[in-house]
Scaffold this motif. Structure first.
Motif, short mmCIF file in Angstrom:
data_model
loop_
_atom_site.label_atom_id
_atom_site.label_comp_id
_atom_site.label_asym_id
_atom_site.label_seq_id
_atom_site.Cartn_x
_atom_site.Cartn_y
_atom_site.Cartn_z
N ALA A 1 7.87 -19.39 29.46
CA ALA A 1 7.14 -20.26 28.52
C ALA A 1 7.80 -21.62 28.36
O ALA A 1 7.18 -22.54 27.83
CB ALA A 1 7.03 -19.58 27.16
N HIS A 2 9.05 -21.77 28.81
CA HIS A 2 9.79 -23.03 28.69
C HIS A 2 10.04 -23.68 30.04
O HIS A 2 10.83 -24.62 30.12
CB HIS A 2 11.14 -22.78 28.00
CG HIS A 2 11.03 -22.16 26.64
ND1 HIS A 2 12.09 -21.50 26.04
CD2 HIS A 2 10.00 -22.10 25.76
CE1 HIS A 2 11.71 -21.05 24.85
NE2 HIS A 2 10.45 -21.40 24.66
N ASN A 3 9.39 -23.21 31.08
CA ASN A 3 9.71 -23.64 32.44
C ASN A 3 9.02 -24.96 32.79
O ASN A 3 8.09 -25.01 33.60
CB ASN A 3 9.31 -22.54 33.44
CG ASN A 3 9.83 -22.82 34.83
OD1 ASN A 3 10.85 -23.48 35.01
ND2 ASN A 3 9.12 -22.33 35.83
N ALA A 4 9.49 -26.02 32.13
CA ALA A 4 8.96 -27.37 32.38
C ALA A 4 10.07 -28.37 32.13
O ALA A 4 10.99 -28.11 31.35
CB ALA A 4 7.76 -27.65 31.47
N TYR A 5 9.97 -29.53 32.77
CA TYR A 5 11.03 -30.54 32.67
C TYR A 5 10.74 -31.57 31.60
O TYR A 5 11.60 -32.38 31.27
CB TYR A 5 11.24 -31.22 34.03
CG TYR A 5 11.73 -30.25 35.07
CD1 TYR A 5 13.06 -29.85 35.10
CD2 TYR A 5 10.85 -29.69 35.99
CE1 TYR A 5 13.52 -28.94 36.05
CE2 TYR A 5 11.30 -28.77 36.94
CZ TYR A 5 12.63 -28.40 36.96
OH TYR A 5 13.08 -27.48 37.88
N GLN A 6 9.54 -31.56 31.06
CA GLN A 6 9.18 -32.47 29.98
C GLN A 6 8.47 -31.68 28.89
O GLN A 6 7.96 -30.58 29.11
CB GLN A 6 8.27 -33.60 30.48
CG GLN A 6 8.90 -34.49 31.54
CD GLN A 6 7.92 -35.53 32.03
OE1 GLN A 6 7.12 -36.06 31.27
NE2 GLN A 6 7.99 -35.84 33.33
N ARG A 7 8.41 -32.28 27.71
CA ARG A 7 7.78 -31.62 26.57
C ARG A 7 6.26 -31.70 26.68
O ARG A 7 5.71 -32.69 27.15
CB ARG A 7 8.24 -32.32 25.29
CG ARG A 7 7.91 -31.60 24.00
CD ARG A 7 8.47 -32.37 22.82
NE ARG A 7 8.41 -31.60 21.59
CZ ARG A 7 8.91 -32.02 20.43
NH1 ARG A 7 9.51 -33.20 20.35
NH2 ARG A 7 8.83 -31.26 19.35
N ASP A 8 5.62 -30.63 26.26
CA ASP A 8 4.16 -30.59 26.14
C ASP A 8 3.43 -30.86 27.45
O ASP A 8 2.41 -31.54 27.50
CB ASP A 8 3.67 -31.60 25.07
CG ASP A 8 4.22 -31.28 23.69
OD1 ASP A 8 4.45 -30.09 23.42
OD2 ASP A 8 4.43 -32.22 22.91
N ILE A 9 3.98 -30.34 28.55
CA ILE A 9 3.26 -30.36 29.82
C ILE A 9 3.15 -28.92 30.31
O ILE A 9 3.92 -28.05 29.89
CB ILE A 9 3.96 -31.24 30.89
CG1 ILE A 9 5.33 -30.66 31.25
CG2 ILE A 9 4.12 -32.67 30.40
CD1 ILE A 9 5.96 -31.32 32.46
#
Length: 561
Positions: free
Chosen positions: A112-120
């Motif tokens: 659920a947190h596997n992103a490099y920027q917020r809210d993408i």
């Protein structure tokens, strides 16, 4: 505050030493620790295949991956504590298996947190050569660093490569991305921060200071941490109120205090003086005012109604923040009612006497990513048991932190102790807030008055909605609502105990009585629960919503005894 102290950093920053040379553990605690370790020794290590990681991307379900992920880490922690306390190398082989299983995971961040920027949108799978530093990657780093810190002689006697492997993984997955990348939670001086900032920062500090690092690396980590902590502090009120509720306080304000404790341990000449800041003291004091009894807390936002009772962190850091030299005494609500307290930064009033614990939340509907539309909500306990409740939140899914968040019933004002006006509920956003707030107190009563009209969109056609809540000490609680609108109003009251309705009189279990003036009809909806997180807080499996239709004069008075 923190960055200002960097001019006083020592030339060389030493190791963080959280434990004395010898640790004394009571026989009862030792038995409990060894029992957990023995149970963990009999468990198989959970598997975390890539297809399970993909489940969140495909379905939005968080728990299928997270359950074995957290079980793997809890199992290791139980074994490590057992080994450290027992000192017989009973669990060492199993510990090594667990360490290498975690080191061989492709990524430590949750799906659920596997992103490099917020809210993408999140990526389907972790990318091994570019780690994402989220809450639980940082927590995993601390688990492994503490394992080496506690058991290094035993591990090195088998093969120094075990400790070396962990050191390399921490460098690759945590220290290097922390210094080279910019993740949103680190702060930019403008954006609003939340518990991620202090939670992650605390764990990066621990991971980088528990194990050997170059002096340059340690100083770089501390400097970056100081700016992040200041960015978190800018969004915190001087009164110490936590907008994210008592549960996330432990990952927000308490992690701030833990970060300060770490920094003042390795560089006291730079950071020790911050313990005397009034804002730090107020942050340390906050949790006392939301506690009711046992594991019950005044909950709001994404906070369960039942939490683990305060532990060593609250005890140790609370003493430091409040400058208490003597041992803190156990709080007995039936003997020593705590002082009433209003937190203007979040609009929270807490008040109590020998039987009632009352919390009223004014504020606004923009409490970080954990907001519920709950401006004006009331939480009331009598003799430590729930009368008017905040349900809490269901288990997280992809929907929880999406544009569809307020389709979830527990987030909606209609399932809080609030009115629905012409079928229209409160709306989320900074503009939807209480105003005209007045708080008054004397030895006999404490009261809060507010106008809730601005918490509703224009469709409610609500000119004013004045709510006054008063604790008459040692007698009763009174709620009075007065509205001006041409729309019908239905007031919801949320209960944990089954109500018995007899005209304008309502018996709530065998706990409390409600006397209502100004209702033209009263109905009750049973709310069966199936979500495991809600069932943990409300194990009876059913809650109740009273729906009170107001008369045409739109004035209702409720007295609770």
């Amino acid at each position: 505050m923190f960055a200002e102290q960097l001019t006083h950093l020592p030339v060389e920053i030493g190791d963080y030493l959280p434990l004395a040379d010898s640790v004394t553990v009571s026989n009862g605690n030792k038995s409990a620790i060894l029992a957990r370790a023995n149970a963990a020794q009999l468990q198989n290590w959970p598997q975390l295949p890539a297809s399970l990681y993909l489940k969140y991307y495909r379905t939005g379900n968080r728990t299928e991956f997270e359950a074995p992920y957290f079980q793997r880490r809890q199992q290791l922690a139980d074994l490590v504590l057992g080994e450290y306390i027992g000192r017989q190398e009973s669990y060492i082989d199993n510990i090594i298996d667990g360490l290498f299983l975690i080191c061989e995971e492709t990524g430590w961040q949750l799906p659920a947190h596997n992103a490099y920027q917020r809210d993408i949108p999140t990526l389907p799978l972790a990318i091994s050569n570019r780690p994402v530093l989220d809450l639980f990657a940082a927590e995993t780093a601390v688990l492994l660093a503490l394992t080496v810190y506690l058991l290094k002689p035993s591990l090195d006697s088998l093969d120094p490569e075990i400790s070396n492997r962990i050191g390399r993984e921490l460098q690759h997955r945590v220290i290097k991305p922390y210094l080279d990348e910019h993740f949103w939670w680190m702060g930019d001086g403008k954006s609003k921060m939340n518990n991620w900032t202090t939670w992650c920062t605390q764990n990066v500090l621990l991971a980088s200071l528990l194990l050997p690092q170059s002096p340059i690396t340690r100083e770089q980590v501390i400097r970056k941490a100081a700016f992040s902590l200041d960015d978190f502090m800018k969004d915190y009120g001087n009164d110490g109120g936590c907008a994210e509720g008592p549960y996330y306080y432990r990952h927000a304000g308490l992690c701030l205090l833990q970060s300060l404790d770490i920094l003042s341990n390795v560089a006291p000449q730079a950071f020790e003086s911050l313990w005397h800041e009034s804002k730090i003291r107020n942050i340390g004091d906050f949790i006392v005012h939301t506690h009711i009894a046992d594991d019950r807390y005044h909950n709001y936002s994404d906070c369960p109604a039942r939490l683990n009772v305060s532990g060593i962190a609250e005890f140790h850091l609370g003493k430091k923040a409040l400058h208490l030299e003597d041992e803190m005494k156990a709080y007995h609500p039936e003997q020593i009612p705590r002082p009433d307290r209003y937190f203007p930064s979040i609009g929270l009033l807490t008040a109590s006497d020998h039987q009632f614990h009352l919390a009223v939340k004014a504020g606004r509907n923009d409490n970080s990513g954990h907001n519920h539309n709950d401006v004006g909500n009331i939480n009331l306990y009598k003799n430590g048991q729930p009368v008017l409740i905040d349900i809490g939140n269901e288990s997280y899914t992809a929907k929880t932190f999406s544009p569809q968040r307020y389709e979830i019933w527990t987030m909606q004002s209609a399932f809080h102790n609030l009115p629905t006006v012409g079928g229209v509920q409160q709306q989320d956003g900074e503009a939807f807030a209480a105003n005209e707030i007045e708080v008054s107190a004397d030895p006999y009563q404490t009261s809060i008055r507010m106008n809730l009209a601005s918490a509703y969109p224009e469709g409610a056609q609500l000119l004013t909605y004045q709510r006054t809540v008063t604790l008459h000490k040692e007698r009763s609680v009174e709620i009075e609502d007065i509205a001006i609108t041409e729309q019908p109003i239905e007031l919801s009251l949320m209960l944990a105990l089954a109500p018995t309705i007899n005209g304008q009189y309502i018996q709530v279990g065998d706990l409390a009585e409600l006397y209502i003036e100004g209702a033209n009809q009263i109905e009750v909806d049973p709310l069966p629960l199936t979500d495991p997180l809600l069932l943990r807080a409300w194990p009876t499996g059913v809650l109740y919503r009273l729906r009170i239709g107001l008369t045409s004069c739109h004035r209702v008075k409720i007295r609770i005894c």
